[in-house]
Design a protein around this motif. Structure first.
Motif, short mmCIF file in Angstrom:
data_model
loop_
_atom_site.label_atom_id
_atom_site.label_comp_id
_atom_site.label_asym_id
_atom_site.label_seq_id
_atom_site.Cartn_x
_atom_site.Cartn_y
_atom_site.Cartn_z
N UNK A 1 3.85 1.30 -1.03
CA UNK A 1 5.03 0.43 -0.93
C UNK A 1 4.75 -0.83 -1.72
N UNK A 2 5.61 -1.10 -2.70
CA UNK A 2 5.51 -2.35 -3.46
C UNK A 2 6.38 -3.39 -2.77
N UNK A 3 5.76 -4.42 -2.23
CA UNK A 3 6.48 -5.51 -1.59
C UNK A 3 6.78 -6.56 -2.64
N UNK A 4 7.99 -6.54 -3.13
CA UNK A 4 8.40 -7.39 -4.25
C UNK A 4 9.12 -8.63 -3.73
N UNK A 5 9.06 -9.74 -4.44
CA UNK A 5 9.72 -10.95 -3.95
C UNK A 5 11.23 -10.85 -3.83
N UNK B 1 -3.55 3.19 9.11
CA UNK B 1 -4.74 2.78 8.35
C UNK B 1 -4.79 3.29 6.93
N UNK B 2 -4.07 4.36 6.62
CA UNK B 2 -4.11 4.90 5.26
C UNK B 2 -2.98 4.35 4.39
N UNK B 3 -2.10 3.56 4.96
CA UNK B 3 -0.98 2.99 4.21
C UNK B 3 -1.49 2.08 3.10
N UNK B 4 -0.90 2.23 1.91
CA UNK B 4 -1.23 1.37 0.78
C UNK B 4 0.00 0.57 0.37
N UNK B 5 -0.19 -0.71 0.13
CA UNK B 5 0.88 -1.58 -0.33
C UNK B 5 0.44 -2.27 -1.61
N UNK B 6 1.42 -2.80 -2.34
CA UNK B 6 1.17 -3.50 -3.59
C UNK B 6 1.94 -4.81 -3.54
N UNK C 1 -3.15 -3.12 -3.22
CA UNK C 1 -3.39 -3.36 -4.64
C UNK C 1 -2.62 -4.63 -4.98
N UNK C 2 -3.08 -5.36 -5.99
CA UNK C 2 -2.28 -6.47 -6.49
C UNK C 2 -2.09 -6.29 -8.00
N UNK C 3 -0.99 -6.84 -8.49
CA UNK C 3 -0.76 -6.86 -9.93
C UNK C 3 -0.73 -8.31 -10.41
N UNK C 4 -0.93 -8.47 -11.70
CA UNK C 4 -0.92 -9.82 -12.28
C UNK C 4 0.45 -10.23 -12.75
#
Length: 344
Positions: free
Chosen positions: A175-179, A223-228, A275-278
């Motif tokens: 899941x990408x949590x976008x502004x 616990x296995x959930x991944x976010x960005x 994960x994070x992006x720049x």
């Protein structure tokens, strides 16, 4: 310069043209959200070069976008429905238009499978329907889920939304949590000084949202959930030490009923579940610091097209003094791993 990596841009926006007509109706309504007025009230009405460029590029999924990618040396875009997406609408409209947007994006991915990937838009207003749309989107070849932060002032830390987390974890898709612009009860001090948008307000609000998710115990439950999260993790890596210290102190003091003990430190969840992006931050010191704090396998590239479409930034990042393997992780393989893309 020669390079042995692809450039995969992981936070790139699009919008079906009909979405803008729907946005105009919202803006013309009796009491439109002030953050939405500041955001799309500007972009859809300003004659400025910036606004015109963004509006022109958002709805293009054809030759112009591909040419812009080629001009900047971007091999693949991972696209998502622009903020606030469908989260500004009533529940029925949001559920219906998320499907429309996903159909359009999936068709573009089918036409250009080596250049485009796409995230699944969902309507948090109806979490069970959002979970179903995640499954449908994956079947259409989309990967990842886009959620544009709060939904009319409500946050995913509320357990009523957790069907969405369950679906993403079960599907092994991030899941990408976008502004989004800050909600009505938060935005006024930002509006007063013009700091409500990407300059500052976006990061404050989205960082808050991510912290609410962490401290609510979402990752203990999933616990296995991944976010960005983008924009160098909305500054959370730089706060990691203090977040750990003050969360532990707050739990010990029993100051808030809403702050409970977690299985791990907040920074552990940042390292293991994010994960994070720049996106929007073409700044070598920040990128290297984040790699040091989170791990080189947790930081990846994004341009933030079309909101920040600057070829020189790509050149700057290519020239970073960085281990070749870490640079490849940053530009290519972390995105391949996070979004389960075909390996080049």
């Amino acid at each position: 310069m020669t390079r042995d990596y692809l450039r995969i841009a992981t936070e790139e926006a699009f919008a079906p043209k009909e979405l803008f007509d729907m946005y105009r109706k919202v803006l013309q309504g009796p009491d439109p959200d002030p953050g939405f007025v500041s955001l799309f009230g500007f972009y859809m009405n300003s004659p400025s070069e910036r606004a015109q460029h963004i509006m022109n590029c958002l709805s293009d999924l054809g030759p112009q976008r591909l040419q812009h990618m080629d001009d900047c040396g971007i091999d693949r875009q991972i696209m998502a429905l622009t903020s606030p997406g469908v989260q500004i609408f009533d529940a029925d409209t949001a559920v219906a238009f998320a499907r429309v947007a996903n159909d359009e994006l999936a068709e573009a991915v089918r036409r250009h499978p080596t250049r485009y990937s796409g995230m699944i838009a969902v309507a948090p207003q109806r979490p069970a329907e959002a979970a179903k749309e995640i499954e449908r989107g994956l079947q259409m070849g989309l990967t990842g889920v886009i959620i544009n932060s709060h939904t009319q002032g409500e946050y995913l830390s509320d357990p009523k939304f957790w069907d969405i987390f369950a679906a993403a974890e079960a599907a092994n898709t991030p899941i990408y949590l976008h502004p989004n612009t800050a909600p009505r009860n938060m935005i006024q001090p930002f509006l007063e000084c013009g700091l409500d948008g990407a300059i500052y307000g976006f990061g404050v609000e989205t960082g808050l949202h991510a912290l609410r998710i962490i401290t609510a115990g979402v990752f203990d439950r999933f616990p296995k959930l991944q976010m960005i999260i983008g924009h160098m993790g909305e500054a959370l890596p730089f706060w990691a030490y203090r977040l750990d210290y003050m969360h532990e102190a707050t739990v010990r003091s029993n100051r808030y009923l809403t702050v409970k003990a977690l299985k791990k430190k907040p920074s552990d969840y940042l390292r293991e579940n994010f994960y994070i992006t720049n996106s929007g931050v073409a700044w070598e010191p920040a990128i290297k610091f984040s790699q040091q704090v989170l791990g080189a396998d947790r930081v990846m590239y994004a341009m933030d097209y079309p909101y920040q479409h600057v070829k020189a930034e790509v050149d700057t990042l290519d020239a970073m003094a960085m281990d070749a393997a870490d640079k490849k992780r940053f530009f290519q393989t972390n995105a391949e791993n996070a979004f389960h893309l075909p390996k080049a």
